[in-house]
Design an enzyme around this catalytic site. Structure first.
Site, PDB file in Angstrom:
ATOM      1  N   ARG A  58      35.827  28.141  44.716  1.00 26.10           N
ATOM      2  CA  ARG A  58      35.427  26.986  43.874  1.00 26.10           C
ATOM      3  C   ARG A  58      35.414  25.663  44.423  1.00 26.10           C
ATOM      4  O   ARG A  58      36.245  25.581  45.494  1.00 26.10           O
ATOM      5  CB  ARG A  58      36.481  27.044  42.731  1.00 26.10           C
ATOM      6  CG  ARG A  58      36.334  28.212  41.548  1.00 26.10           C
ATOM      7  CD  ARG A  58      37.471  27.836  40.584  1.00 26.10           C
ATOM      8  NE  ARG A  58      38.943  27.880  41.067  1.00 26.10           N
ATOM      9  CZ  ARG A  58      39.494  26.724  41.300  1.00 26.10           C
ATOM     10  NH1 ARG A  58      38.750  25.590  40.919  1.00 26.10           N
ATOM     11  NH2 ARG A  58      40.673  26.743  41.670  1.00 26.10           N
ATOM     12  N   LYS A 199      35.240  30.270  35.325  1.00 28.49           N
ATOM     13  CA  LYS A 199      36.186  29.307  35.171  1.00 28.49           C
ATOM     14  C   LYS A 199      35.800  28.045  34.121  1.00 28.49           C
ATOM     15  O   LYS A 199      36.811  27.472  33.547  1.00 28.49           O
ATOM     16  CB  LYS A 199      36.877  28.721  36.370  1.00 28.49           C
ATOM     17  CG  LYS A 199      37.637  29.676  37.380  1.00 28.49           C
ATOM     18  CD  LYS A 199      38.743  30.160  36.763  1.00 28.49           C
ATOM     19  CE  LYS A 199      39.798  31.157  37.560  1.00 28.49           C
ATOM     20  NZ  LYS A 199      40.946  31.696  36.555  1.00 28.49           N
ATOM     21  N   HIS A 219      46.757  30.944  31.777  1.00 29.25           N
ATOM     22  CA  HIS A 219      46.436  31.547  33.043  1.00 29.25           C
ATOM     23  C   HIS A 219      47.199  32.490  33.625  1.00 29.25           C
ATOM     24  O   HIS A 219      48.511  32.175  34.301  1.00 29.25           O
ATOM     25  CB  HIS A 219      46.054  30.450  34.242  1.00 29.25           C
ATOM     26  CG  HIS A 219      45.344  30.959  35.161  1.00 29.25           C
ATOM     27  ND1 HIS A 219      45.604  30.362  36.605  1.00 29.25           N
ATOM     28  CD2 HIS A 219      44.666  31.867  35.564  1.00 29.25           C
ATOM     29  CE1 HIS A 219      44.765  30.896  37.445  1.00 29.25           C
ATOM     30  NE2 HIS A 219      44.128  31.915  36.977  1.00 29.25           N
ATOM     31  N   SER A 237      48.864  32.014  43.490  1.00 27.85           N
ATOM     32  CA  SER A 237      48.533  32.815  44.596  1.00 27.85           C
ATOM     33  C   SER A 237      49.526  33.482  45.605  1.00 27.85           C
ATOM     34  O   SER A 237      50.310  32.316  46.051  1.00 27.85           O
ATOM     35  CB  SER A 237      47.324  32.448  45.411  1.00 27.85           C
ATOM     36  OG  SER A 237      46.981  33.458  46.380  1.00 27.85           O
ATOM     37  N   ASP A 256      44.199  37.836  33.902  1.00 28.16           N
ATOM     38  CA  ASP A 256      44.103  36.519  34.440  1.00 28.16           C
ATOM     39  C   ASP A 256      44.187  35.226  33.047  1.00 28.16           C
ATOM     40  O   ASP A 256      44.577  34.468  33.440  1.00 28.16           O
ATOM     41  CB  ASP A 256      42.783  36.616  35.054  1.00 28.16           C
ATOM     42  CG  ASP A 256      42.688  35.286  35.800  1.00 28.16           C
ATOM     43  OD1 ASP A 256      43.668  34.659  36.555  1.00 28.16           O
ATOM     44  OD2 ASP A 256      41.614  34.469  36.103  1.00 28.16           O
ATOM     45  N   ARG A 321      36.279  39.427  46.976  1.00 30.14           N
ATOM     46  CA  ARG A 321      36.816  39.539  45.595  1.00 30.14           C
ATOM     47  C   ARG A 321      35.928  40.850  44.964  1.00 30.14           C
ATOM     48  O   ARG A 321      34.884  41.260  45.563  1.00 30.14           O
ATOM     49  CB  ARG A 321      36.570  38.376  44.483  1.00 30.14           C
ATOM     50  CG  ARG A 321      37.724  37.557  45.085  1.00 30.14           C
ATOM     51  CD  ARG A 321      37.525  36.280  43.750  1.00 30.14           C
ATOM     52  NE  ARG A 321      38.623  35.156  43.874  1.00 30.14           N
ATOM     53  CZ  ARG A 321      39.716  35.379  43.432  1.00 30.14           C
ATOM     54  NH1 ARG A 321      39.909  36.245  42.472  1.00 30.14           N
ATOM     55  NH2 ARG A 321      40.582  34.427  43.389  1.00 30.14           N
TER      56      ARG A 321
END
Length: 533
Positions: A58, A199, A219, A237, A256, A321
């Site tokens: 992002r 997102k 989240h 993370s 998530d 990912r």
């Protein structure tokens, strides 16, 4: 054919005039088209491997929200939520529509939100079969009947090849993500990173659900035991959220993004978007087994001379990912809805070695730590970093929270009180000293502590209050050596521990200063005690 006509009319109403529309294609056709169009390659497991281009993550500084009558007094404007002019949005949208004329477009109608009462109908319009496959995987897939006469609540127009002229349109760079609540649209350009689509929808729900419905967006990961007990896992993370929320003995609600309504927990998504850097079958068997035909790998590379994915390869990015539908996980809960959580776990990797491996928070502390969203980076993760570095991300998801963080914290406090939910702070980081001196908490011990919290045995143990953070620390836990539970006991130099605890407490207080003006007395009461010199 009737449904495609309906979709064509919807696109025409936006001014879009594509040469061809690919509407809600099944997975097999999407993959065939992606391969034919040169968008990716098949791995030996049958997954589609795709590159997102220049952007492999992002770009938060290029994400904007249109400032208008709906958002002006509600959004918490600042470094995270950047305002955008409504007229410039209209001009940019018109340019995108002009640019897309005569091009082939992929359209995906889907839902965000497993609970039908709070569900958002979304339409994603894009250029790529691969991006459309991502949307199929990540959003909730409507039935054939639900697609009849589908009218979207929000439309996403994602054109990665279109670039804006910042001097003309007011963007920071040629790439952009702009949310417009009045037009009920998101426009994305200049970036092929699929996570921007996911997102942007999360950010929309994070604004609408608290304001309109009193639902707390989160989240987090969530799972449920066989007796219906729900647990929620927050964590940035590196804290172990994915590993600890994945439990073969519990049903996965989602990994998530969730909402907490008066009815309980519900997943926003229909799939999972997992990191695969250094993925192994031994450490993450669920993710490993989900990489098959229908899943979409991003920015990975093959072992030379094969079609086998080299998950250790970081030549493109460390943010490799995979997306896949949630039913690729064998113990995923059908419908992705559970009751109110009995236990919430805030996961932190404390590289200073200060926080207890597990502690119980009262309501005030839970709200304060929720706003703080603390973890730490260890030395060596970034150039020039020689000491552990504190990281604070409000609500454990700062880039996606349009409202002031204390609004989410107050809603959390209300939910905790109404449901008698217990909140635990779990340190998966260092013990016996900071990074470089102490050692990382062993995963089996962390699992044992979480199990003891969920089965109720930990709450029966004697507790003592931490002298700086005020949280309740158990004196004993099944399967864990007693001396590990109080972090001060693990340090050879007790004075050094006390000094480091004060240092971390001061970091918390300094970080919280930007929220304190709008924080109520109860939230402020959850702060650590900083010694007055």
């Amino acid at each position: 054919m009737q449904q495609l006509s309906h979709v064509s009319e919807g696109l025409a109403a936006l001014g879009l005039k594509p040469s061809k529309i690919f509407y809600n294609l099944p997975v097999g056709e999407l993959i065939e088209l992606a391969l034919a169009r040169g968008e990716g390659q098949l791995t030996d497991d049958g997954a589609l491997m795709y590159d997102t281009g220049k952007f492999t993550g992002r770009a938060p500084k290029d994400r904007f929200i249109v400032k208008d009558a709906i958002t002006a007094d509600k959004v918490w404007w600042g470094d995270v939520n950047l305002p955008f002019d409504a007229d410039k949005f209209d001009a940019l949208l018109a340019k995108m529509i002009q640019w897309a004329e005569g091009k082939e477009l992929f359209v995906r109608d889907a839902f965000a939100g497993a609970d039908e009462k709070y569900r958002l109908r979304i339409r994603v319009i894009g250029q790529q079969a691969s991006h459309n496959l991502f949307c199929h995987n990540m959003f909730i897939r409507p039935s054939r009947e639900e697609l009849q006469g589908f009218a979207p609540d929000f439309t996403v127009l994602a054109l990665p090849e279109f670039q804006a002229d910042p001097a003309v349109f007011g963007t920071r760079n040629p790439n952009f993500v702009i949310v417009n609540f009045t037009k009920r649209m998101v426009i994305i350009g200049g970036t092929g990173y699929t996570g921007e689509t996911k997102k942007s929808i999360f950010s929309i729900l994070n604004f609408l659900l608290p304001v309109n419905h009193g639902v707390l967006p989160m989240h987090c990961g969530a799972n449920m035991g066989k007796d219906g007990d729900v647990a929620v896992f927050f964590g940035l993370s590196g804290t172990g959220k994915t590993t600890l929320s994945a439990d073969p003995n519990r049903y996965l609600i989602g990994d998530d993004e969730h909402g907490w309504s008066d009815n309980g927990i519900f997943n926003f998504e229909g799939g999972c978007y997992a990191k695969v850097i250094n993925l192994s079958k031994e450490n993450e068997p669920d993710i490993w087994n989900a990489i098959r035909f229908g899943s979409l790998l991003e920015n990975t590379r093959f072992i030379e001379g094969t079609r086998t994915v080299d998950f250790s390869n970081t030549s493109v990015t460390e943010n490799t990912r995979v997306s896949y539908p949630i039913y690729f996980i064998h113990n995923a809960l059908e419908h992705s809805i559970g009751g109110a959580p009995r236990h919430i776990f805030f996961l932190t990797c404390d590289a200073y070695g200060v926080l207890p491996p597990i502690s119980r928070l009262n309501k005030a502390q839970a709200m304060y730590h929720f706003v703080s969203g603390y973890t730490a980076k260890v030395a060596g993760t970034e150039l020039g970093v020689t000491e552990p570095t504190a990281v604070f991300s409000t609500c454990f998801g700062a880039p996606f929270m349009p409202l002031h963080p204390t609004q989410y914290a107050e809603l959390l406090g209300k939910k905790l009180e109404e449901n008698e939910t217990t909140v635990w702070l779990v340190n998966t980081g260092w013990t016996g000293g900071p990074y470089g001196v102490g050692s990382r908490m062993k995963l089996p011990y962390t699992r044992a502590m979480i199990t003891a919290a969920m089965d109720g045995s930990l709450a029966k143990m004697p507790m003592q209050s931490h002298n700086v953070f005020g949280v309740e620390v158990p004196a004993m836990c099944p399967g864990v050596p007693d001396h590990l539970l109080n972090p001060r006991n693990t340090w050879a130099d007790k004075d050094a521990y006390d000094a480091k605890a004060q240092q971390l407490a001061q970091m918390f207080v300094h970080n919280f200063e930007k929220f304190s003006e709008l924080a109520n007395e109860e939230i402020l009461a959850g702060a650590p005690k900083v010694a007055v010199s």
